[in-house]
Design an enzyme around this catalytic site. Sequence first.
Site, mmCIF file in Angstrom:
data_model
loop_
_atom_site.group_PDB
_atom_site.id
_atom_site.type_symbol
_atom_site.label_atom_id
_atom_site.label_comp_id
_atom_site.label_asym_id
_atom_site.label_seq_id
_atom_site.Cartn_x
_atom_site.Cartn_y
_atom_site.Cartn_z
ATOM 1 N N LYS A 60 -1.057 3.664 6.277
ATOM 2 C CA LYS A 60 -1.602 4.114 4.995
ATOM 3 C C LYS A 60 -2.089 2.928 4.173
ATOM 4 O O LYS A 60 -3.137 3.001 3.526
ATOM 5 C CB LYS A 60 -0.559 4.929 4.232
ATOM 6 C CG LYS A 60 -0.273 6.271 4.897
ATOM 7 C CD LYS A 60 0.895 6.986 4.247
ATOM 8 C CE LYS A 60 1.184 8.281 5.005
ATOM 9 N NZ LYS A 60 2.359 8.979 4.479
ATOM 10 N N HIS A 111 17.648 4.846 3.377
ATOM 11 C CA HIS A 111 18.140 6.005 4.110
ATOM 12 C C HIS A 111 19.082 6.824 3.238
ATOM 13 O O HIS A 111 19.810 6.277 2.409
ATOM 14 C CB HIS A 111 18.927 5.568 5.350
ATOM 15 C CG HIS A 111 18.273 4.504 6.148
ATOM 16 N ND1 HIS A 111 17.251 4.756 7.032
ATOM 17 C CD2 HIS A 111 18.491 3.172 6.200
ATOM 18 C CE1 HIS A 111 16.865 3.625 7.600
ATOM 19 N NE2 HIS A 111 17.608 2.651 7.102
#
Length: 125
Positions: A60, A111
């Site tokens: 991206k 995470h």
Amino acid sequence: MIIGIGCDIVEHQICRNLNWENDIKILKRIFSNAEIDIYNLKKDLRFLAGRFAAKEAILKCLGTGMHDGISLLDIEILQSIHSKPIVRLSGEPKKIADQLKVNNWHISISHSSKFSISYVVVESI
């Protein structure tokens, strides 16, 4: 000067459903030998999910996505001795980064119990 930013999130259950933890053939299509070696030390699915998210976020940043000529193996997310993520490109992603005069990567991987996320900023100094 900031060239691009990218963010991607991966659900751990999808990785489990695809059997990433047990299928070396799948891992070798996504992760380099060096990345797999690091994973083998950690044996934590979150590591793989985070690295995958980072690879997608890098694409991206470069203004591209997955297309012919781009391999996730050409994007490696290694780590410093202090576990800081380090980007190493080859092939088509490196060619694109060189055309954009990319010389500095800022990458963060986090995470939770269900998700891994990566945020990447790329710049030319």
